[in-house]
Design an enzyme around this catalytic site. Structure first.
Site, PDB file in Angstrom:
ATOM      1  N   PHE A 174       7.648  -3.154   2.734  1.00 20.94           N
ATOM      2  CA  PHE A 174       7.256  -4.120   4.348  1.00 20.94           C
ATOM      3  C   PHE A 174       7.531  -5.309   4.056  1.00 20.94           C
ATOM      4  O   PHE A 174       8.469  -6.971   4.750  1.00 20.94           O
ATOM      5  CB  PHE A 174       6.505  -4.125   4.812  1.00 20.94           C
ATOM      6  N   SER A 175       7.126  -5.718   2.475  1.00 23.57           N
ATOM      7  CA  SER A 175       7.579  -7.475   1.958  1.00 23.57           C
ATOM      8  C   SER A 175       8.425  -7.637   1.499  1.00 23.57           C
ATOM      9  O   SER A 175       8.577  -8.968   1.475  1.00 23.57           O
ATOM     10  CB  SER A 175       6.403  -7.332   0.898  1.00 23.57           C
TER      11      SER A 175
ATOM     12  N   ASN B  18       3.042   1.574  -1.252  1.00 22.78           N
ATOM     13  CA  ASN B  18       5.113   0.739  -2.596  1.00 22.78           C
ATOM     14  C   ASN B  18       3.589  -1.052  -2.332  1.00 22.78           C
ATOM     15  O   ASN B  18       3.764  -0.756  -3.883  1.00 22.78           O
ATOM     16  CB  ASN B  18       5.285   0.275  -1.107  1.00 22.78           C
ATOM     17  N   ASP B  19       3.477  -1.174  -1.859  1.00 25.03           N
ATOM     18  CA  ASP B  19       3.138  -2.355  -3.077  1.00 25.03           C
ATOM     19  C   ASP B  19       1.732  -2.502  -3.126  1.00 25.03           C
ATOM     20  O   ASP B  19       1.784  -3.121  -4.011  1.00 25.03           O
ATOM     21  CB  ASP B  19       2.719  -3.538  -1.530  1.00 25.03           C
ATOM     22  N   VAL B  20       1.305  -1.656  -3.172  1.00 23.86           N
ATOM     23  CA  VAL B  20      -0.575  -1.671  -3.403  1.00 23.86           C
ATOM     24  C   VAL B  20      -0.234  -0.782  -5.341  1.00 23.86           C
ATOM     25  O   VAL B  20      -0.844  -0.353  -5.365  1.00 23.86           O
ATOM     26  CB  VAL B  20      -1.463  -0.064  -2.591  1.00 23.86           C
TER      27      VAL B  20
END
Lengths: 100, 475
Positions: free
Chosen positions: B441-442, B401-403
């Site tokens: 998650f963030s 996701n964030d990456v």
């Protein structure tokens, strides 16, 4: 006081050495590097052995025994698990097996 | 004579540890390096046994039990459980150091500080003032205890026994108060050598250390776990080094210190991969410190069907898979490997792009993919993939996701702005495998999912990939 200073000297050098030892680690090796160096931190086993002196009280030997068991798990488990992981990576580096 | 032999062996062991750590950072020498360092450990143990006057019965039984448990766990745990196991072993190293700290305190307490110091000097030839011994004991207990409970929490998070991050108001203040209390206890200990109430002081110090480990690890969110695990690894080395200062043992100091310092390097690599400082990871929490929430994302997520994805993949000539924690959760690595093999057989170029902090521990994705027999040459680092990403026909994001969030590149108001990412949004077509429409998650909306060239494949990653494999099989 001098021998103690020598020990502190070794400590300081080891810090710098540790920092310089690894610079760029391929991400493939991050987990093995961690578990391999974690096995080295099981060197606490030496402290546990020294504490298990013959003349010590039962309490001392009991606690030191606990330290010895945990440190041994750390050492033996740490090295074996790292070796298993690296063996897995190493097979990948060889030509592929005829799996397709 | 004996002590000369012992110290020479300790020097040999230290050299092997240094070579071991150095070569562990290179693929071709890593396995031999690990064995070198194991030989170093054996030398250190044998040397220590030469001291004499040791309780052999306890030593043999203890090493058999510990060795048996360690070997059993290391050889029987499936590769997918490796991250948890490494965290657990790390915790055991921590508690071993903690117990050494306690045992040396008990020795002082049972005799008199003067007798203890005299014995120590007789054994090691090094005279130390009481405050030095006391400080070494305090630091060992503090770092060892913190490593122990911190690693246990990390283990529980990795094993999925604890989810998410736990924060409560005043957590930071509580941590600071506990650290102050620990310092007070340590000073008290070093100033009052033979006070009868010292057991309470050192006991309190132990409790504080154990609590700090828990308090510092529970607020860490899943995506930040790689940093914390690398840091705990460093701590376990430091704890051993401090234990070495209690019993004035060179190999303990040197080896522990090497691990402590090299662990910090890995921690630094993890922090840089997220463009965050260590302090920010430990105390900031994701987005909490900056108060940034990111710009609102416009557009909508476009779902796609398995058939759509099949037709696009079928004609693709260059496919990149981007795995993330979602792949680990779904245990999809074998299915992914199968799909990759099919594509390759059809003449398509296939790679896996691995972000340094993908997953929950440093190198997590590499371990999983290696277990699934993905060839090493197909595991590409972030930078390598980014160089060719424009020529990639299809990028398949599996539970990452964030990456891969392009907001890190082009939205200065995003909390992850500046973090290096894999630029999958520059690939011609992107398929994102995702369990549902929820946020990462963030807590951030991923701007990637709203791009025009991105299609969502909802559902369990393993099931989705398996269906794709079936589609190819039905040709």
């Amino acid at each position: 006081m001098t021998p103690l200073l020598l020990l502190i000297f070794a400590f300081t050098l080891a810090i710098f050495l540790g920092v310089e030892l690894i610079s760029k680690v391929p991400s493939q090796l991050h987990t093995p590097l961690m578990s391999g160096s974690n096995a080295i931190s099981g060197i606490a086993i030496v402290g546990a052995l020294v504490a298990l002196g013959d003349g010590e009280s039962t309490l001392v030997r009991g606690i030191a025994f606990g330290a010895l068991v945990f440190a041994t798990i750390n050492v033996v488990g740490g090295y074996l698990v790292t070796d298993r992981m690296l063996a897995m990576f190493q097979n990948k580096n060889k030509p592929k097996k005829g799996d397709h | 004579m004996n002590s000369v032999v012992i110290n020479l062996l300790y020097i040999a062991a230290s050299i092997l540890f240094i070579l071991g750590i150095k070569k562990l950072g290179k693929a071709e020498s890593a396995r031999a390096a690990n064995r070198l360092s194991a030989v170093g450990m054996l030398l250190a143990i044998v040397a220590t046994l030469l001291y004499g006057g040791l309780d052999w019965k306890f030593i043999i039984i203890g090493m058999l039990i510990g060795g048996g448990i360690g070997a059993y766990a290391a050889l029987r745990v499936p590769m997918t459980g490796m991250p948890e196991l490494v965290a657990l072993f790390n915790g055991f190293g921590g508690i071993a150091s903690l117990l050494i700290g306690i045992v040396e305190f008990v020795k002082i307490h049972q005799t008199e500080s003067a007798t203890y110091l005299a014995n120590l000097e007789a054994q090691t030839g090094i005279a130390v003032p009481f405050w030095f011994a006391a400080t070494a004991i305090s630091l060992t207990i503090l770092i060892g205890g913190l490593t122990f409970t911190g690693s246990l929490i990390a283990w529980a998070k990795l094993a999925g026994k604890i989810n998410g991050s736990t924060r409560f108001p005043g957590q930071g203040t509580l941590n600071i108060l506990l650290i102050i209390a620990a310092v007070v206890a340590a000073i008290w200990f070093s100033l009052t050598p033979d006070a009868p109430n010292l057991a309470i002081v050192v006991g309190a110090l132990t409790v504080i250390a154990l609590s700090l480990g828990v308090l510092m690890t529970i607020p860490i969110g899943g995506g930040d776990m790689p940093v914390v695990i690398a840091l705990l690894n460093s701590y376990s080395g430091l704890a051993a080094a401090f234990a070495g200062f209690i019993i004035l043992n060179t190999v303990l100091v040197v080896a522990g210190c090497l691990v402590g310092a090299s662990g910090l390097i890995l921690t630094g690599i993890m922090c840089r991969a997220m463009n965050r400082s260590l302090g920010n990871v430990l105390f900031g929490g994701f987005g909490a410190a900056s108060g940034k929430t990111g710009a609102a994302v416009e557009g909508e997520m476009k779902p796609a069907s398995i058939e759509d994805a099949y037709y696009v993949l079928e004609s693709a000539r260059h496919v990149v898979f981007v795995p993330g924690y979602g792949m680990a959760v779904a245990q999809a690595q074998h299915a992914v490997k199968e799909l990759a093999a099919i594509l390759e057989e059809r003449g398509c170029q296939v790679e896996f792009a691995i972000h340094p902090v993908a997953g929950r521990m440093p190198g997590h994705m590499n371990v999983l993919l290696a277990e699934a027999d993905v060839p090493y040459e197909q595991l590409w680092e972030m930078e390598a993939t980014n160089r060719v990403i424009e020529s990639v026909d299809v990028a398949v994001v599996i539970g990452a996701n964030d990456v891969v969030n392009p907001a890190a590149k082009d939205d200065p108001s995003s909390p992850i702005y500046g973090m290096p990412i894999i630029n999958v949004h520059k690939a011609r077509t992107v398929y994102c495998l995702k369990r549902g429409k929820g946020k990462g998650f963030s807590g951030l909306e991923n701007a990637l999912f709203f791009r025009d060239n991105v299609r969502m494949l909802y559902g369990d990653a393993k099931a989705t990939i398996s269906q794709l494999v079936t589609e190819f099989g039905e040709e």
